[in-house]
Design a protein around this motif. Structure first.
Motif, short mmCIF file in Angstrom:
data_model
loop_
_atom_site.label_atom_id
_atom_site.label_comp_id
_atom_site.label_asym_id
_atom_site.label_seq_id
_atom_site.Cartn_x
_atom_site.Cartn_y
_atom_site.Cartn_z
N VAL A 178 0.88 -1.18 0.00
CA VAL A 178 0.00 0.00 0.00
C VAL A 178 0.91 1.22 0.00
CG1 VAL A 178 -1.76 1.29 1.25
CG2 VAL A 178 -1.83 -1.22 1.22
N LEU A 179 0.70 2.09 -0.99
CA LEU A 179 1.55 3.27 -1.14
C LEU A 179 0.71 4.54 -1.23
CD1 LEU A 179 3.93 2.03 -3.97
CD2 LEU A 179 4.44 2.18 -1.54
N PRO A 180 1.21 5.63 -0.65
CA PRO A 180 0.56 6.93 -0.88
C PRO A 180 0.92 7.41 -2.28
CG PRO A 180 2.48 7.19 0.54
CD PRO A 180 2.34 5.73 0.27
N VAL A 181 -0.08 7.84 -3.02
CA VAL A 181 0.12 8.29 -4.40
C VAL A 181 -0.52 9.67 -4.54
CG1 VAL A 181 -0.39 7.76 -6.82
CG2 VAL A 181 0.10 5.91 -5.23
N SER A 182 0.23 10.61 -5.08
CA SER A 182 -0.31 11.96 -5.27
C SER A 182 -1.40 11.93 -6.34
CB SER A 182 0.79 12.93 -5.68
OG SER A 182 1.22 12.66 -7.01
N ALA A 183 -2.23 12.95 -6.35
CA ALA A 183 -3.29 13.05 -7.34
C ALA A 183 -2.72 13.07 -8.77
CB ALA A 183 -4.13 14.30 -7.10
N LEU A 184 -1.59 13.74 -8.96
CA LEU A 184 -0.96 13.79 -10.28
C LEU A 184 -0.44 12.42 -10.69
CD1 LEU A 184 -0.01 15.42 -12.71
CD2 LEU A 184 2.05 15.99 -11.41
N HIS A 185 0.23 11.72 -9.78
CA HIS A 185 0.74 10.38 -10.09
C HIS A 185 -0.41 9.42 -10.36
CE1 HIS A 185 3.66 6.89 -8.91
NE2 HIS A 185 3.42 6.92 -10.20
N LEU A 186 -1.49 9.51 -9.58
CA LEU A 186 -2.66 8.66 -9.80
C LEU A 186 -3.24 8.90 -11.19
CD1 LEU A 186 -4.78 6.65 -8.84
CD2 LEU A 186 -5.98 8.56 -7.75
N ALA A 187 -3.35 10.15 -11.59
CA ALA A 187 -3.86 10.46 -12.93
C ALA A 187 -2.97 9.84 -14.00
CB ALA A 187 -3.96 11.97 -13.12
N ASP A 188 -1.65 9.90 -13.81
CA ASP A 188 -0.72 9.28 -14.76
C ASP A 188 -0.89 7.76 -14.78
OD1 ASP A 188 0.40 11.64 -15.65
OD2 ASP A 188 2.16 11.51 -14.33
N LEU A 189 -1.04 7.14 -13.61
CA LEU A 189 -1.20 5.69 -13.54
C LEU A 189 -2.48 5.23 -14.20
CD1 LEU A 189 -0.01 5.00 -9.88
CD2 LEU A 189 1.22 4.42 -11.98
N MET A 190 -3.52 6.03 -14.11
CA MET A 190 -4.79 5.65 -14.73
C MET A 190 -4.86 6.05 -16.20
SD MET A 190 -7.61 6.31 -11.73
CE MET A 190 -7.55 8.06 -11.92
N GLY A 191 -3.94 6.91 -16.62
CA GLY A 191 -3.94 7.38 -18.00
C GLY A 191 -2.77 6.87 -18.80
N ARG A 192 -1.77 7.71 -18.98
CA ARG A 192 -0.68 7.39 -19.89
C ARG A 192 0.18 6.20 -19.47
NH1 ARG A 192 4.43 9.30 -18.70
NH2 ARG A 192 4.59 10.47 -16.76
N LEU A 193 0.23 5.87 -18.18
CA LEU A 193 1.05 4.75 -17.73
C LEU A 193 0.26 3.43 -17.64
CD1 LEU A 193 3.06 6.52 -14.88
CD2 LEU A 193 3.81 6.04 -17.22
N SER A 194 -1.05 3.48 -17.81
CA SER A 194 -1.88 2.29 -17.68
C SER A 194 -1.71 1.37 -18.88
CB SER A 194 -3.35 2.69 -17.56
OG SER A 194 -4.16 1.55 -17.35
N LEU A 195 -1.44 0.10 -18.60
CA LEU A 195 -1.32 -0.91 -19.65
C LEU A 195 -2.67 -1.49 -19.99
CD1 LEU A 195 1.82 -2.74 -18.26
CD2 LEU A 195 1.74 -1.04 -20.08
N SER A 196 -3.57 -1.52 -19.02
CA SER A 196 -4.93 -1.99 -19.26
C SER A 196 -5.85 -1.45 -18.18
CB SER A 196 -4.99 -3.52 -19.27
OG SER A 196 -4.76 -4.04 -17.97
N ARG A 197 -7.12 -1.38 -18.51
CA ARG A 197 -8.12 -0.91 -17.56
C ARG A 197 -9.34 -1.81 -17.71
NH1 ARG A 197 -11.13 4.99 -17.60
NH2 ARG A 197 -12.92 4.28 -16.45
N LYS A 198 -9.77 -2.38 -16.59
CA LYS A 198 -10.94 -3.26 -16.61
C LYS A 198 -11.93 -2.81 -15.56
CE LYS A 198 -8.39 -7.27 -18.14
NZ LYS A 198 -7.94 -8.61 -17.83
#
Length: 83
Positions: free
Chosen positions: A53-73
């Motif tokens: 479990v990691l703290p993730v900033s709002a900006l990093h979360l947006a990146d993880l859900m967007g440009r860094l995401s390999l898949s979304r289900k």
């Protein structure tokens, strides 16, 4: 400074370099290198426990859900009925 969210990351079975997390009903798969945080030894926790479990900033979360995401289900919240 942007607020942080705590996210739980787990291994993607059969891989050594991918993890996944669920946020707002969607499961995202990302590369481990995009979430490793040496300051909290996240890679060690993943190797030992399979989950971190990691703290993730709002900006990093947006990146993880967007440009860094390999898949979304979409995560189903309704139980399946027998056929």
């Amino acid at each position: 400074m942007t607020p942080a969210s705590d996210l739980s990351f787990t291994w993607v079975p059969g891989t050594m370099d991918r993890v996944r997390f669920t946020h707002e009903g969607h499961t995202h798969t990302v590369y481990l290198r995009d979430v490793i945080r040496k300051d909290v030894h996240s890679d060690s926790a993943l190797y030992l426990k399979g989950r971190v479990v990691l703290p993730v900033s709002a900006l990093h979360l947006a990146d993880l859900m967007g440009r860094l995401s390999l898949s979304r289900k979409r995560v189903s919240t309704v139980g399946s009925s027998p056929m």
